[in-house]
Design an enzyme around this catalytic site. Sequence first.
Site, PDB file in Angstrom:
ATOM      1  CD  GLU A 109      93.881  17.272 -97.106  1.00 47.76           C
ATOM      2  OE1 GLU A 109      94.706  17.708 -97.930  1.00 47.76           O
ATOM      3  OE2 GLU A 109      92.906  17.932 -96.724  1.00 47.76           O
ATOM      4  CD  GLN A 116      95.041 -17.546-115.059  1.00 48.43           C
ATOM      5  OE1 GLN A 116      96.092 -18.113-114.756  1.00 48.43           O
ATOM      6  NE2 GLN A 116      93.869 -18.111-114.943  1.00 48.43           N
ATOM      7  CB  THR A 167     103.636  22.048 -93.900  1.00 48.50           C
ATOM      8  OG1 THR A 167     102.519  21.159 -93.976  1.00 48.50           O
ATOM      9  CG2 THR A 167     104.920  21.251 -93.779  1.00 48.50           C
ATOM     10  CB  ALA A 226     105.492  22.302 -87.655  1.00 42.09           C
TER      11      ALA A 226
END
Lengths: 249, 381
Positions: free
Chosen positions: B360, B276, B123, B127
Site C-alpha cells: 500500500e 521495570q 505491481t 513497476a
Amino acid sequence: MKILVPVKRVVDFNVKIRVKPDGSGVDLQNVKMSMNPFDEIAVEEALRLKEAGKAEEVVVVSIGPAKAEETLRTALAMGADRAILVETDDAVEPLAVAKILKAVGEAEQPGLILLGKQAIDDDCNQTGQMLAALLGWGQGTFASKVELASDAVTVTREVDGGLQTVSLRLPAVVTTDLRLNEPRYASLPNIMRAKKKPLDRRTPADFGVATAARLRILRTEEPARRMAGVKVGSVAELVDRLRTEAGVL
Amino acid sequence: MFVTETHEQVRDMARQFADEVIRPVAIDLDRDERFPGEIFEQMGDLGLFGIGVPEALGGPGFDTLAYALVMEELSRGYASVADQCGLVELISTLLVRHGTPEQQAQWLKPVMSARTKVAYCLTEAEAGSDLSGLRTTADRDGAGWKLNGGKIWIHNAPVADIGFVLARTDRNAGHRGMSIFIVDLNAKGVERGPKEHKMGQRASQVGALNFSDVTLPPEALLGEEGRGFHMMMSVLDKGRVGIGSLAVGIGQAGLEAALDYAQQRKQFNARIADFQGVQWLLADMAKDIEAARLLVQSAAVKIDRGENATKACSMAKCFAGDMAVARTADAVQIFGGSGYIRGFEVERLYRDAKITQIYEGTNQIQRMIIARELVKHGARG
Ligand SMILES: Cc1cc2nc3c(=O)[nH]c(=O)nc-3n(C[C@H](O)[C@H](O)[C@H](O)COP(=O)(O)OP(=O)(O)OC[C@H]3O[C@@H](n4cnc5c(N)ncnc54)[C@H](O)[C@@H]3O)c2cc1C
C-alpha cells in the site's frame, strides 16, 4: 403471533468485577456493559421462531437507564422488529420489573414472553416466575428446547435430575437456559437498519408501578482470594496433613 | 474519541467474531498457508466485506471510521483475514465510485459475499513504487481490447476469479495513458504463477499473473479511459487507513499476549511484569499503539468529512506500520526464547507486521507524500 422478549443491560461477562470501596455494591464506572447473555439466547430463540414462520413479530423491552437503549439496539440489530424502553435510573428489583412487564404484556398481548432465566449481575432467577404468577399464565423455566404450536408451547427443561418436558397453553412465559441455542452475530447491514427501527420510550409511572427499593443490601464482598498451594514430600505426609490440618479425612 | 454508539456496536461485533472465529485458527492458517474460504464466506454473510458500499447498492453503508474499527479487530484476530477485508474494500470502492450501473449490478453482490474472489493488480517487475514503469498494455481490438503483460505479488492471484488490472491504453501519455480493466482470470490467455511463500501473513495467497492476448469486451473498462492511474490512487487514501488499522490490530494483539505472559512468567522469584525493564517495554507498546490508533481514526474522520486526507492517511499508515514492527519486536522480547519459537502468537505477529511497512506504498513513499504535502500546503495544512 407476537413474541415479547425482555432484555437487561448488565456488566459484560468478560469484565473483572470490582466491589465499591464502601461495600455498597459493584463499581459500574467506566465498565463495559452488554446484554445479559441469557436474554441474548431469548432474543435468538424468538428470531428463530419468527424465521420458522411460527411468529410474526418480535418485540424487545428493557427496563433501566437511558443507556439501556444500546442494549435494545443490539437486539434490534440481531433482528427484532421494534423496542420499548421503560426508563428509570432506580436499581430495579425482580418484583418491580415483573409488574412493569405484566403491564407491557397486557398492552402488547403477546402469545409468548421469552426471557433469560436470570441476569448475570444479581443472579436472582425470579423475574420470569413472578411475571407468570402475576399474569396467571403457565411457565416453563430453564428451557433447553422450545417447540411452538398455534395454541401451546412444549418446553424441555433442564432440571437437577436431567430433562423434563412440559406443555403449556398459550399465552405463556418461558425462561431460557444456556444450552437452548447459540446467539447469532449482528450483521453490519442489520446494525445499520436497527438505527431506524422504532423505539418507544416509556416510564414506570406510565404503567403505575413504583420502582423504589424493597430490598436492602447489607454488604457486598469480593470472593476470598485463593491461597497458594503447598508441596508435600510423600503420600504419608499428604494423608497426615489432610487429616490433621485440612480435616477432610 | 471519534466513535459513536453505532460504531461501538460494529466494533464489538467484529471483536467477538475475531475472538471466536479467527484468532483460534490463526496459528494453523499461518503454518499451512491456507486460504480460509469458509471464514470469508461467513464474513460475507455478516456484511464484513464492502463495508462502505451504500445501502442503495446493497451494502451496509458505513463510513471509513467503521471500516477502520473493523480492520483493527479482524487483524487482532489474524492480519491475513483483515487484509482480505481491505482488498475487497478497495475493489468495491472502485466499483461504487467508477462502475457503470451494469458493472455494479454484476459484481458488487458476488464480491461482497466473498463467493467471487478479487485481485487488485498494479505491481509489475519494473513497476513497484514507481508505476511509470508500467508495461502491461491494452490495445484496441474491435469494440474491445487485447491485454498483454504481467503482474507480480498480487494478493489473491492464485485463487481470484476477477482482477482489476491497470494497463497502458496510450503508450505516449504517461500516467494519463493508463486504464483499469475488469479481467476474467479464467479467460483464455491468463496464466497464474505459483503461490509465493512469504515471511508473514502466510494465509494470504500472493502470486503472479501473466496475460497474453487476453480478449477484453468493451464492458471490461472501468470508468474513463486514461484515468486508471488516478482512480487507483484515489482509493489508496482509504486503503492506507485500512493498512494502518491492520497494523494497530497486530500491535494490540502483541500487547495483549505480552501483558498476559509478563504477569505469569516468574524469574528471580518475581513476575517479570514486576521488573521495570519489562514494564517500560509494555508502557511504550501501549502508548504507541494508542497514538497509532488515534492517527488512523482521525485520518478516517477526515475522509468521512470530505477533507483533503492525503497527508493524514500517509502519516497514519507510516506511523502505524513502523509502530507495529517495533512493538511486536518488544512483544517477542518479553516472551524471551519462547517468542522466537513457532507456535507462540508473538512470533507470528512480528512476521505479520513487517509487510505493513511495504505494501500500500512503502513507508519511504509515505514520507515522500507527507513531505510533498507539507511543501504544498505548509506546516499546518
Ligand atoms: C505480500 C505482498 C502483497 C502484495 N499485494 C499486492 C497487490 O495485491 N497488488 C499489487 O499491485 N501489489 C501488491 N504488492 C506489491 C507491493 O505493493 C510492492 O511490493 C510495493 O509497492 C513496493 O514495490 P517494490 O517491491 O517494487 O519495491 P521498490 O519500489 O523497488 O522499492 C525498493 C526500496 O526502495 C525504496 N524506494 C523506492 N523509491 C523510493 C524513493 N523515491 N525514495 C526513497 N525510497 C524509495 C522503497 O521504499 C523500498 O525500500 C504486494 C507485495 C507483497 C510483498
